[in-house]
Motif scaffolding. Structure first.
Motif, PDB file in Angstrom:
ATOM      1  N   PHE A 134      15.699  40.205  -1.405  1.00 29.77           N
ATOM      2  CA  PHE A 134      16.877  39.376  -1.153  1.00 29.77           C
ATOM      3  C   PHE A 134      17.442  38.765  -2.444  1.00 29.77           C
ATOM      4  N   ASN A 135      17.017  39.291  -3.598  1.00 26.44           N
ATOM      5  CA  ASN A 135      17.497  38.797  -4.904  1.00 26.44           C
ATOM      6  C   ASN A 135      17.271  37.293  -5.075  1.00 26.44           C
ATOM      7  N   ILE A 136      16.125  36.829  -4.567  1.00 26.01           N
ATOM      8  CA  ILE A 136      15.793  35.411  -4.661  1.00 26.01           C
ATOM      9  C   ILE A 136      14.849  35.142  -5.830  1.00 26.01           C
TER      10      ILE A 136
ATOM     11  N   ASP B 253      19.216  23.018   5.759  1.00 28.06           N
ATOM     12  CA  ASP B 253      18.002  22.907   4.946  1.00 28.06           C
ATOM     13  C   ASP B 253      17.712  24.264   4.302  1.00 28.06           C
ATOM     14  N   ALA B 254      17.911  24.367   2.998  1.00 29.06           N
ATOM     15  CA  ALA B 254      17.693  25.639   2.294  1.00 29.06           C
ATOM     16  C   ALA B 254      16.229  26.054   2.288  1.00 29.06           C
ATOM     17  N   THR B 255      15.316  25.107   2.492  1.00 33.10           N
ATOM     18  CA  THR B 255      13.888  25.457   2.563  1.00 33.10           C
ATOM     19  C   THR B 255      13.636  26.485   3.655  1.00 33.10           C
ATOM     20  N   ARG B 256      14.462  26.470   4.685  1.00 32.05           N
ATOM     21  CA  ARG B 256      14.271  27.384   5.815  1.00 32.05           C
ATOM     22  C   ARG B 256      14.397  28.851   5.398  1.00 32.05           C
ATOM     23  N   ILE B 257      15.141  29.118   4.340  1.00 30.25           N
ATOM     24  CA  ILE B 257      15.228  30.498   3.839  1.00 30.25           C
ATOM     25  C   ILE B 257      13.835  30.988   3.455  1.00 30.25           C
ATOM     26  N   LEU B 258      13.116  30.164   2.714  1.00 33.02           N
ATOM     27  CA  LEU B 258      11.770  30.542   2.276  1.00 33.02           C
ATOM     28  C   LEU B 258      10.792  30.539   3.438  1.00 33.02           C
ATOM     29  N   ARG B 259      10.995  29.654   4.396  1.00 36.35           N
ATOM     30  CA  ARG B 259      10.106  29.613   5.563  1.00 36.35           C
ATOM     31  C   ARG B 259      10.260  30.890   6.399  1.00 36.35           C
ATOM     32  N   VAL B 260      11.491  31.363   6.563  1.00 37.14           N
ATOM     33  CA  VAL B 260      11.703  32.618   7.298  1.00 37.14           C
ATOM     34  C   VAL B 260      10.946  33.760   6.615  1.00 37.14           C
ATOM     35  N   LEU B 261      11.071  33.833   5.292  1.00 40.32           N
ATOM     36  CA  LEU B 261      10.382  34.899   4.557  1.00 40.32           C
ATOM     37  C   LEU B 261       8.875  34.741   4.630  1.00 40.32           C
ATOM     38  N   ARG B 262       8.405  33.491   4.590  1.00 39.23           N
ATOM     39  CA  ARG B 262       6.957  33.266   4.642  1.00 39.23           C
ATOM     40  C   ARG B 262       6.382  33.645   6.008  1.00 39.23           C
ATOM     41  N   PHE B 263       7.058  33.265   7.076  1.00 39.98           N
ATOM     42  CA  PHE B 263       6.547  33.610   8.400  1.00 39.98           C
ATOM     43  C   PHE B 263       6.660  35.105   8.670  1.00 39.98           C
TER      44      PHE B 263
ATOM     45  N   LEU C 107      19.347  27.770  -2.891  1.00 44.17           N
ATOM     46  CA  LEU C 107      18.028  27.507  -3.479  1.00 44.17           C
ATOM     47  C   LEU C 107      18.136  26.972  -4.903  1.00 44.17           C
ATOM     48  N   LEU C 108      19.321  27.062  -5.496  1.00 35.64           N
ATOM     49  CA  LEU C 108      19.557  26.503  -6.831  1.00 35.64           C
ATOM     50  C   LEU C 108      20.164  25.102  -6.768  1.00 35.64           C
ATOM     51  N   ASP C 109      20.550  24.682  -5.591  1.00 36.77           N
ATOM     52  CA  ASP C 109      21.225  23.398  -5.420  1.00 36.77           C
ATOM     53  C   ASP C 109      20.187  22.314  -5.163  1.00 36.77           C
ATOM     54  N   ARG C 110      19.966  21.455  -6.163  1.00 35.83           N
ATOM     55  CA  ARG C 110      18.925  20.442  -6.038  1.00 35.83           C
ATOM     56  C   ARG C 110      19.288  19.347  -5.037  1.00 35.83           C
ATOM     57  N   SER C 111      20.538  19.323  -4.565  1.00 35.42           N
ATOM     58  CA  SER C 111      20.879  18.393  -3.497  1.00 35.42           C
ATOM     59  C   SER C 111      20.451  18.944  -2.137  1.00 35.42           C
TER      60      SER C 111
ATOM     61  N   SER D  59       9.684  21.451  -2.960  1.00 31.84           N
ATOM     62  CA  SER D  59       9.751  22.177  -1.685  1.00 31.84           C
ATOM     63  C   SER D  59       9.600  23.676  -1.906  1.00 31.84           C
ATOM     64  N   ILE D  60      10.188  24.182  -2.974  1.00 33.69           N
ATOM     65  CA  ILE D  60      10.032  25.600  -3.305  1.00 33.69           C
ATOM     66  C   ILE D  60       8.574  25.897  -3.594  1.00 33.69           C
ATOM     67  N   ALA D  61       7.932  25.041  -4.411  1.00 28.93           N
ATOM     68  CA  ALA D  61       6.528  25.248  -4.764  1.00 28.93           C
ATOM     69  C   ALA D  61       5.636  25.186  -3.534  1.00 28.93           C
ATOM     70  N   LYS D  62       5.943  24.300  -2.604  1.00 24.36           N
ATOM     71  CA  LYS D  62       5.119  24.176  -1.393  1.00 24.36           C
ATOM     72  C   LYS D  62       5.157  25.453  -0.575  1.00 24.36           C
ATOM     73  N   GLU D  63       6.327  26.077  -0.453  1.00 32.20           N
ATOM     74  CA  GLU D  63       6.424  27.327   0.302  1.00 32.20           C
ATOM     75  C   GLU D  63       5.674  28.456  -0.412  1.00 32.20           C
ATOM     76  N   ILE D  64       5.771  28.501  -1.747  1.00 31.29           N
ATOM     77  CA  ILE D  64       5.016  29.501  -2.502  1.00 31.29           C
ATOM     78  C   ILE D  64       3.527  29.280  -2.309  1.00 31.29           C
ATOM     79  N   PHE D  65       3.094  28.021  -2.368  1.00 29.87           N
ATOM     80  CA  PHE D  65       1.679  27.688  -2.200  1.00 29.87           C
ATOM     81  C   PHE D  65       1.185  28.098  -0.814  1.00 29.87           C
ATOM     82  N   LYS D  66       1.962  27.812   0.222  1.00 27.18           N
ATOM     83  CA  LYS D  66       1.565  28.189   1.580  1.00 27.18           C
ATOM     84  C   LYS D  66       1.481  29.704   1.722  1.00 27.18           C
TER      85      LYS D  66
END
Length: 456
Positions: A209-211, A141-151, A174-178, A184-191
């Motif tokens: 991290f060049n994200i 789950d690529a969302t976990r990359i953003l979750r690690v940074l958010r936490f 994070l560029l792979d829509r599959s 999901s990206i927007a939700k992590e930014i919003f949180k």
């Protein structure tokens, strides 16, 4: 009621319990079959409508809502879309599929912490570590990359080397829509935006991290753009540094809508850079240029957590944030339309962050609050809302009356709008001074303005 079974409070609620902070969501994981639970509780099914989705229900007990799911394991190393989750019998199996160790603990009815992944030790050490192999967790789950940074931003914790390296090596996901949706990206930014300081840290992590260039290219486009240090000494006199300092200042309410507006307010500088005589950059018209840029972000990432009104307020603040600095120079009509707009509160917060970011030597809190109080008090003299503002003008003049006074406007109706705007300024100025504008004066002003329009 269910001998030989286990039910635990899991996830963020356990972490928050150990940190002695209030948790707003309580999740339960269990190995009790749902069929057995329905004999004692009323379950409301909220299972996602996706292939292989595992059952999740809500239980309301003593007025408190709990989300409950069964222990489960995931297909190791497969993406979230391809994952097939299966029911597990132990929390140790269940915890092994979770994202980070501090979110992989359980709490039993006796307040005993069940911690198969070492989350308590990482919580004490201030570490954000993935459960198991971070590369596998991000592949799942690529969302976990953003979750690690958010936490890491939320708790000001350290990301260990192996997790950090895995973030860098897997950021392309994070560029792979599959593997991850724009929503999901927007939700992590919003949180992340729920706190200005934490949001600033989150954005800095994206850069580190060049994200940023992958998920927020509008922000990355500002890299290298500078300010005149006389006016903007903060943040190394860079545009990005200025915005980071704005986020650290935050708005009055420190809410996600205001903080996203603060992030967006200067994005138009990426397309409006000019050079002053002293060699430093200027950005004339950046506020208007920022509107389509911010709208593009909303179109691309959706931001489903923002209402349509939230998005309008952010766009409103982006387009008009420079006006907050010069409120005393505005006509009463422009001032009233600004103050009576639904986006006024967000605009005030952006204006505060924009000015306060410059530091104590260049920001006077008393002058700022006096300016806002003066503007709001002055507008109260003419109208309480935008409908009343429109009616205050219409009771003195409208398009039909102008056509009666000046029949030649029938062949030049495009002049009606600027003429009515000019007359509205005059009428509201009179009302602001406690006077009812005489019809003859309104007609004279209209005649003079028409002559100006005809000559220009």
């Amino acid at each position: 009621a269910f001998p030989g079974t286990q039910s635990l409070i899991v996830g963020g609620a356990v972490r928050d319990y150990l940190l002695d902070v209030v948790s707003h969501d309580v999740d339960i994981a269990t190995n009790v079959p749902f069929e057995s639970l329905t004999e004692h509780f009323e379950l409301q099914d909220i299972t996602k409508n996706t292939v292989n989705a595992q059952p999740v229900s809500i239980i309301v007990h003593d007025g408190i809502t709990f989300e409950i799911a069964q222990f489960r394991t995931d297909s190791v190393g497969t993406s979230r879309k391809e994952n097939v989750a299966t029911v597990a019998q132990t929390f140790e199996e269940d915890s092994a599929r979770r994202d980070i160790t501090i979110n992989a603990m359980g709490l039993d009815r006796n307040l005993k912490v069940i911690d198969p992944q070492g989350g308590q030790a990482d919580l004490r050490a201030g570490l954000i570590k993935c459960v198991g192999d971070p590369n596998l967790r991000f592949e799942e789950d690529a969302t976990r990359i953003l979750r690690v940074l958010r936490f890491a931003s939320k708790f000001n914790f350290v990301i260990p080397h192996d997790t950090a390296l895995a973030i860098f090596n897997n950021r392309h996901r994070l560029l792979d829509r599959s593997q991850i949706s724009p929503e999901s990206i927007a939700k992590e930014i919003f949180k992340a935006a729920h706190d200005g300081v934490q949001f600033a840290c989150f954005i800095c992590f994206l850069d580190r991290f060049n994200i940023s260039e992958l998920i927020l290219p509008e922000w990355a486009a500002l890299n290298g753009f500078t300010h005149d240090p006389i006016h903007h000494p903060e943040g190394g006199s860079t545009v990005q540094g200025h915005i980071i300092e704005c986020l650290i200042q935050g708005g009055f309410d420190n809410d996600p809508v205001a903080n996203i507006a603060i992030l967006c307010h200067d994005l138009g500088k990426a397309t409006t850079r000019g050079i002053k005589e002293n060699g430093h950059s200027n950005y004339h018209g950046h506020e208007g240029a920022g509107v389509p840029i911010v709208q593009g972000i909303f179109d691309r990432l959706r931001f489903n957590d923002l209402s349509a009104q939230d998005k309008e307020d952010i766009l409103f603040a982006t387009e008009r944030h420079m006006l907050i600095h010069n409120l005393r120079d505005l006509s009463i009509r422009t001032l009233a339309k600004l103050v009576l707009s639904r986006g006024w509160n967000v605009l005030k917060q952006v204006g505060y962050a924009d000015e306060a970011s410059r530091g104590h030597e260049l920001f006077d809190w008393n002058e700022f609050t006096d300016r806002l109080f003066w503007a709001e008090s002055r507008v109260k003299n003419v109208a309480r809302n935008r409908d009343e503002l429109r009616l205050r003008v219409k009771e003195h003049v409208d398009g039909n009356k102008l056509l009666t006074w000046f029949p030649e406007l029938e062949s030049n109706r495009k002049a009606l709008s600027p003429l009515l705007s000019a007359l509205a300024d005059f009428i509201l100025e009179c009302i602001d001074c406690g006077e009812a504008p005489p019809q003859q004066d309104i007609r004279t002003v209209a005649k003079d303005y028409l002559a100006y329009l005809n000559n220009n």
